[in-house]
Design an enzyme around this catalytic site. Structure first.
Site, PDB file in Angstrom:
ATOM      1  N   LYS A 119       0.829  -1.198   0.000  1.00 39.49           N
ATOM      2  CA  LYS A 119       0.000   0.000   0.000  1.00 39.49           C
ATOM      3  C   LYS A 119       0.868   1.254   0.000  1.00 39.49           C
ATOM      4  O   LYS A 119       0.697   2.150  -0.836  1.00 39.49           O
ATOM      5  CB  LYS A 119      -0.928   0.025   1.217  1.00 39.49           C
ATOM      6  CG  LYS A 119      -1.876   1.229   1.237  1.00 39.49           C
ATOM      7  CD  LYS A 119      -2.541   1.424   2.575  1.00 39.49           C
ATOM      8  CE  LYS A 119      -1.609   2.146   3.539  1.00 39.49           C
ATOM      9  NZ  LYS A 119      -2.281   2.560   4.790  1.00 39.49           N
ATOM     10  N   ASP A 137      -6.214   0.914   0.766  1.00 40.62           N
ATOM     11  CA  ASP A 137      -6.335   1.245   2.182  1.00 40.62           C
ATOM     12  C   ASP A 137      -7.709   0.806   2.671  1.00 40.62           C
ATOM     13  O   ASP A 137      -8.444   0.117   1.950  1.00 40.62           O
ATOM     14  CB  ASP A 137      -6.091   2.744   2.415  1.00 40.62           C
ATOM     15  CG  ASP A 137      -7.205   3.623   1.864  1.00 40.62           C
ATOM     16  OD1 ASP A 137      -8.136   3.110   1.196  1.00 40.62           O
ATOM     17  OD2 ASP A 137      -7.164   4.844   2.114  1.00 40.62           O
TER      18      ASP A 137
END
Length: 225
Positions: A119, A137
Site C-alpha cells: 500500500k 487502504d
C-alpha cells in the site's frame, strides 16, 4: 461488471475532479515518510507535524542520525510515537545503507524497506514517480466490496483483482477517486447513499439513508474521514 465498474470510476472522477493524495509532500522521501506516519491517524494530523519534521530532518541521512528523543517529540502528536520513531529511524537507515539515501522507484525495492508494504509503496510510486499503482487502504477495500468489484478482504488479493478490471494507466487516479468517495460519502458505519453520485450502479445502495436530505446531513456531520 467491468463496464459498470469503469462507469463508476468515470462518474467519481467527475464528482471529484481535484482528487489527489491528501498527504502534503515535496519529494519522494517526504511522501514515503508521511505515508508511514499516516498509519492509525489522519492525514490532517500528519500534515500538521510535517513542516517541523522535515525542517529538522530533510533527507534520509539526517533522519537516520536523528536523536531518538527529538524525533519522538516531533511525531508525538500522532500517537504510537515510539513505534513510529523506530520505523522512521530504521527506514532512513535502510535508505542510506542500500539506496544511497534515495527512495527507489521500484515496488520490489520499496517493499524491502522496514515498515513499507505494498500500500505504502503504491502511494509513493503513483504520486511521487507517476508510476501507476493501486492503493488498497481501508476506504478502498470497503468500497470495492460494496461496489461488488471483488469479495477479497486480503489487500494484496484485492489489488490483483482490481488490476484485472482497470487499465494500468488508471490505477493511481482510480485509487484517489475511490478513497475520496469513501472519506466523504461512503463512510464505514453509515454510507450516505442518498448523496451518492454512483448510487444507481451500486449493488449496496440502501445500506445507509437513501433520503437526499438525510444523506446530505450525514455527509455534513461526518465530514471527510
Amino acid at each position: 461488471m467491468v463496464r459498470r465498474a469503469r462507469k463508476i470510476d468515470r462518474v467519481l472522477g467527475e464528482t471529484y475532479p481535484d482528487a489527489k493524495c491528501e498527504l502534503d509532500f515535496e519529494n519522494p522521501f517526504e511522501l514515503l515518510v508521511v505515508t508511514v506516519l499516516s498509519a492509525q491517524t489522519t492525514d490532517r494530523r500528519v500534515n500538521a507535524v510535517r513542516p517541523t519534521l522535515f525542517a529538522a530532518y530533510p533527507d534520509a541521512r539526517a533522519m537516520a542520525a536523528a536523536p531518538r528523543e527529538d524525533l519522538e517529540r516531533i511525531v508525538g502528536p500522532l500517537g504510537f510515537f515510539r513505534a513510529k520513531t523506530e520505523s522512521l529511524l530504521k527506514l532512513s537507515a535502510a535508505l542510506v545503507e542500500r539506496f544511497d539515501g534515495q527512495v527507489p522507484p521500484r515496488l520490489d525495492d520499496l517493499v524491502t524497506l522496514p515498515g513499507v508494504g505494498r500500500k505504502t509503496a503504491n502511494v509513493v510510486l503513483g504520486n511521487a514517480f507517476d508510476i501507476p499503482g493501486i492503493t488498497v487502504d481501508t476506504h478502498f477495500g470497503r468500497l470495492i466490496r460494496r461496489f461488488g468489484w471483488t469479495e477479497e478482504t486480503d489487500p494484496v488479493k484485492a489489488e490483483y483483482a482490481i488490476a484485472e478490471i482497470f487499465p494500468k494507466r488508471d490505477w493511481t487516479m482510480l485509487s484517489h477517486h475511490v478513497i475520496w468517495h469513501g472519506r466523504r460519502v461512503c463512510h464505514a458505519k453509515k454510507p450516505a447513499c442518498g448523496a451518492c453520485t454512483v448510487a444507481k450502479w451500486c449493488p449496496s445502495f440502501g445500506e445507509g439513508p437513501t433520503d437526499a436530505a438525510e444523506a446530505a446531513k450525514l455527509v455534513k456531520t461526518q465530514g471527510p474521514a
